[in-house]
Design an enzyme around this catalytic site. Structure first.
Site, short mmCIF file in Angstrom:
data_model
loop_
_atom_site.label_atom_id
_atom_site.label_comp_id
_atom_site.label_asym_id
_atom_site.label_seq_id
_atom_site.Cartn_x
_atom_site.Cartn_y
_atom_site.Cartn_z
N THR A 14 0.82 -1.22 0.00
CA THR A 14 0.00 0.00 0.00
C THR A 14 0.85 1.26 0.00
O THR A 14 0.46 2.27 -0.59
CB THR A 14 -0.94 -0.01 1.22
OG1 THR A 14 -1.79 -1.15 1.15
CG2 THR A 14 -1.80 1.25 1.27
N THR A 90 1.48 -4.36 4.42
CA THR A 90 1.28 -4.64 5.84
C THR A 90 0.69 -6.02 6.13
O THR A 90 0.83 -6.52 7.25
CB THR A 90 0.38 -3.56 6.48
OG1 THR A 90 -0.88 -3.53 5.81
CG2 THR A 90 1.03 -2.20 6.43
N ASP A 91 0.03 -6.64 5.16
CA ASP A 91 -0.65 -7.91 5.44
C ASP A 91 0.31 -9.00 5.92
O ASP A 91 -0.02 -9.80 6.80
CB ASP A 91 -1.41 -8.40 4.21
CG ASP A 91 -2.70 -7.64 3.97
OD1 ASP A 91 -3.09 -6.84 4.85
OD2 ASP A 91 -3.31 -7.84 2.90
#
Length: 325
Positions: A14, A90-91
């Protein structure tokens, strides 16, 4: 004063994406928007920029994690850097951070960061998190603390940090322990540090390790299937302090009889799994059956650790020792 040299590795996520104003979809750009922030970033340090791949974090595997490990160690051997910053989706950020923490043989700061809002959204946090991370990587106090994760003015260890919210900018937390430091306008402040450092060699990364979550009424069906599919190990996020429904016991027995390691963590995000309860399926019973209890890791990190242990062809006692740390 000599300026610090920081290796900045972009991997996607992201932090390097943009939102389509007409559809609301967030997707990868042809050009990383962070490259337009060169002046702001180079004002902090001399940057060596690498972009080995550009992937959303659900696409990251141990193959990409190993690429990052080798890239960092190559630059360390050249002695041309004093710190590393990695931008990442971030996942799976916590998994990449923990993999590197277990395998990268360096003492200088290695910092991972990301963003919860894409580059063109109002309140985008990417550039701020990146600047904070560069500042941490430049800090002398950040040495010898293992791989760190920096977002939202907080500094976390790779071992303890986890993503706790789907979209909030304060998503990264360290349950039980909290952050080990903070980022302020005036400096980088650490208030405690890790007490142990683990380091493992990587020989190959072809092992298949399953991760499953226990639930009320769980039976042995999936455990039987995992064995039939020739998995090399399994991590179970068990109930409470490390317990399973009795209907799962046949599957556990089949796994351990076949010398397939079964690692137990808790599905609770606070506390650790322990062999406490003596009833059928309780922790003591599972321990007697040969199940390995992990000391405080979540499921996704325990899976990586078991993969690394299996890759090094470690024996069951050696793997048990790994998970006792």
């Amino acid at each position: 004063m000599n300026r610090k040299k920081i290796l900045l590795i972009h991997t996607g996520g992201t932090i390097s994406m943009s939102e389509d104003s007409s559809t609301g979809a967030v997707s990868t750009n042809d050009k990383n928007p962070l490259t337009d922030k060169t002046n702001e970033l180079h004002a902090l340090a001399d940057l060596i920029v690498e972009e080995p791949f550009n992937l959303p974090s659900p696409h990251i595997t141990v193959r990409e994690m190993n690429i990052l490990k080798n890239l960092i160690e190559d630059h360390v051997k050249k002695k041309d850097i004093s710190g590393v910053v990695i931008t990442h989706g971030t996942d799976t950020l916590e998994e990449t951070a923990y993999f590197l923490d277990l395998t990268v043989d360096v003492q200088l700061p290695v910092v991972l960061t990301g963003a919860m809002r894409s580059s063109n959204e109002i309140g985008s946090d990417g550039l701020y998190n990146l600047i904070s991370s560069i500042r941490v990587a430049m800090s002398e106090e950040a040495h010898y603390k293992g791989v760190l994760v920096v977002l939202n003015d907080e500094i976390h260890t790779a071992k303890n940090v986890t993503k706790t919210h789907t979209s909030n900018v304060s998503t990264f937390q360290s349950p039980q322990y909290g952050p080990i430091g903070i980022v302020t306008k005036r400096g980088i402040l650490f208030h405690h540090m890790p007490t142990k450092k683990e380091l493992y060699e990587i020989k190959d990364l072809n092992q298949k390790v399953a991760l499953m979550k226990a639930h009320a009424g769980m039976d042995s069906t999936l455990l039987h299937a995992i064995k039939e599919l020739n998995y090399d190990g399994v991590v179970i996020e068990a109930l409470g302090q490390g317990n399973l429904p009795p209907a799962a016991i046949d599957g556990i027995k089949e796994m351990t009889a076949a010398h397939i390691p079964v690692v137990i963590v808790s599905r609770c995000f606070n506390g650790i799994a322990q062999d406490v309860y003596g009833y059928e399926g309780g922790g003591k019973h599972l321990k007697e059956l040969g199940v390995i209890f992990s000391n405080g890791l979540n499921g996704q990190k325990a899976r990586l650790k078991l993969m690394i242990g299996l890759a090094n062809q470690q024996t069951k006692p050696e793997i048990e020792k790994m998970f006792g740390l």
